[in-house]
Write an enzyme that holds these catalytic residues in place. Structure first.
Site, PDB file in Angstrom:
ATOM      1  N   GLU A  73      28.252  80.900  26.230  1.00 42.39           N
ATOM      2  CA  GLU A  73      27.478  80.867  24.977  1.00 42.39           C
ATOM      3  C   GLU A  73      27.287  82.268  24.383  1.00 42.39           C
ATOM      4  O   GLU A  73      26.391  82.476  23.558  1.00 42.39           O
ATOM      5  CB  GLU A  73      26.108  80.212  25.198  1.00 42.39           C
ATOM      6  N   HIS A  92      18.194  80.232  26.517  1.00 42.83           N
ATOM      7  CA  HIS A  92      18.693  78.854  26.349  1.00 42.83           C
ATOM      8  C   HIS A  92      18.518  78.136  27.682  1.00 42.83           C
ATOM      9  O   HIS A  92      18.921  78.655  28.724  1.00 42.83           O
ATOM     10  CB  HIS A  92      20.169  78.879  25.942  1.00 42.83           C
ATOM     11  N   HIS A  94      18.247  74.004  29.767  1.00 42.66           N
ATOM     12  CA  HIS A  94      18.459  72.555  29.720  1.00 42.66           C
ATOM     13  C   HIS A  94      17.181  71.885  30.230  1.00 42.66           C
ATOM     14  O   HIS A  94      17.230  71.012  31.073  1.00 42.66           O
ATOM     15  CB  HIS A  94      19.636  72.143  30.608  1.00 42.66           C
ATOM     16  N   TYR A 119      -1.201  76.259  19.851  1.00 44.12           N
ATOM     17  CA  TYR A 119      -0.294  77.201  20.530  1.00 44.12           C
ATOM     18  C   TYR A 119       1.162  76.889  20.183  1.00 44.12           C
ATOM     19  O   TYR A 119       1.973  77.803  19.983  1.00 44.12           O
ATOM     20  CB  TYR A 119      -0.529  77.159  22.046  1.00 44.12           C
ATOM     21  N   HIS A 159      21.621  68.680  24.417  1.00 39.09           N
ATOM     22  CA  HIS A 159      21.913  69.905  25.151  1.00 39.09           C
ATOM     23  C   HIS A 159      20.633  70.650  25.571  1.00 39.09           C
ATOM     24  O   HIS A 159      20.312  70.682  26.743  1.00 39.09           O
ATOM     25  CB  HIS A 159      22.830  70.786  24.270  1.00 39.09           C
TER      26      HIS A 159
HETATM   27  O1  LIG Z   1      25.689  73.818  28.706  1.00 44.03           O
HETATM   28  C1  LIG Z   1      26.465  74.720  29.027  1.00 44.03           C
HETATM   29  O2  LIG Z   1      27.520  74.553  29.639  1.00 44.03           O
HETATM   30  C2  LIG Z   1      26.022  76.148  28.694  1.00 44.03           C
HETATM   31  O3  LIG Z   1      25.323  76.154  27.481  1.00 44.03           O
HETATM   32  C3  LIG Z   1      25.073  76.570  29.773  1.00 44.03           C
HETATM   33  O4  LIG Z   1      23.898  76.268  29.696  1.00 44.03           O
HETATM   34  C4  LIG Z   1      25.602  77.283  30.959  1.00 44.03           C
HETATM   35  O5  LIG Z   1      26.826  77.905  30.692  1.00 44.03           O
HETATM   36  P1  LIG Z   1      27.137  79.361  31.280  1.00 44.03           P
HETATM   37  O6  LIG Z   1      26.046  80.287  30.776  1.00 44.03           O
HETATM   38  O7  LIG Z   1      28.496  79.697  30.769  1.00 44.03           O
HETATM   39  O8  LIG Z   1      27.068  79.240  32.781  1.00 44.03           O
HETATM   40 ZN   LIG Z   2      23.661  74.867  27.899  1.00 39.19          ZN
END
Ligand SMILES: O=C(O)[C@@H](O)C(=O)COP(=O)(O)O
Ligand SMILES: [Zn+2]
Length: 211
Positions: A73, A92, A94, A119, A159
């Site tokens: 990313e 980022h 998940h 907040y 995602h």
């Molecule tokens: O979801 C994905 O594959 C990427 O957005 C992620 O969260 C992990 O990918 P890398 O940072 O390349 O390990």
């Molecule tokens: Zn991801």
């Protein structure tokens, strides 16, 4: 903060989020702006087991200039920095509840979560839904770019969240607030509930504008 300290902070906060179940396996990535480029977590790495010496370093053209191979990313993070000169870090994840919200039907794609708490309104504000693209797809980075001038936080459909902050602590705080609010929203989902009024939200933004 010098580069050495920034590397330590990425490792510390990555492990903190991983240990609390905010991300899992090899998911998620973190970046931080430096004076001479930026740091990013390596592709395939677990945020719970980062090595400060092996973090990827990139320049402002997105070229890899040190450490392990960067996250897939990288272009998404670079787009955030290019469109947001005030931002010093991007996270980022998940995180489970945020991902769950990202696949609900009948969301308002311009503002996915209601302002349930002050907040949330202060740390996240309006949260757009970025349409689905495969992870690492240049089209995903370009979609993020389109939102990032106006929004420091966004939710990638199917995602997870992407959140920028003035520094890494601010970005992590806002990401955690987004996840906690997504959890609250799912708890309340089948109930009638009240949100802050637009006037209350505007008042909070005037009082606490700091991103
Ligand atoms: O979801 C994905 O594959 C990427 O957005 C992620 O969260 C992990 O990918 P890398 O940072 O390349 O390990
Ligand atoms: Zn991801």
């Amino acid at each position: 903060m010098n580069e050495h300290k920034q590397r330590e902070e990425i490792v510390l906060l990555g492990k903190s989020m991983y240990d609390r179940g905010l991300t899992h396996g090899g998911t998620g990535n973190i970046s931080v702006r430096l004076n001479d480029g930026w740091l990013l977590t390596p592709t395939g790495s677990s945020l719970g087991r980062l090595d400060p010496a092996r973090l990827s370093k990139l320049d402002w053209q997105g070229r890899h200039i040190g450490g392990d191979l960067p996250s897939k990313e990288a272009m998404l993070h670079l787009a955030m920095y290019q469109e947001r000169p005030v931002s010093g870090a991007v996270v980022h994840l998940h995180s489970t509840h945020s991902v769950a919200v990202s696949v609900l039907d009948q969301l308002d794609p311009e503002d996915v979560l209601p302002a349930i708490t002050a907040y949330y309104a202060m740390r996240v504000g309006k949260l757009p839904l970025v349409p689905y693209y495969a992870p690492g797809d240049p089209a995903l980075a370009e979609a993020v770019r389109r939102f990032s001038g106006r929004h420091h936080a966004m939710l990638l459909a199917h995602h997870g969240p992407v959140v920028a902050g003035s520094d890494l602590h601010a970005a992590v705080d806002a990401t955690e607030e987004l996840e906690a609010t997504a959890q609250l929203f799912l708890l309340l989902f089948q109930h009638k509930f009240k949100t802050l009024t637009p006037e209350q939200v505007a008042d909070l933004q005037r009082r606490f504008a700091k991103r």
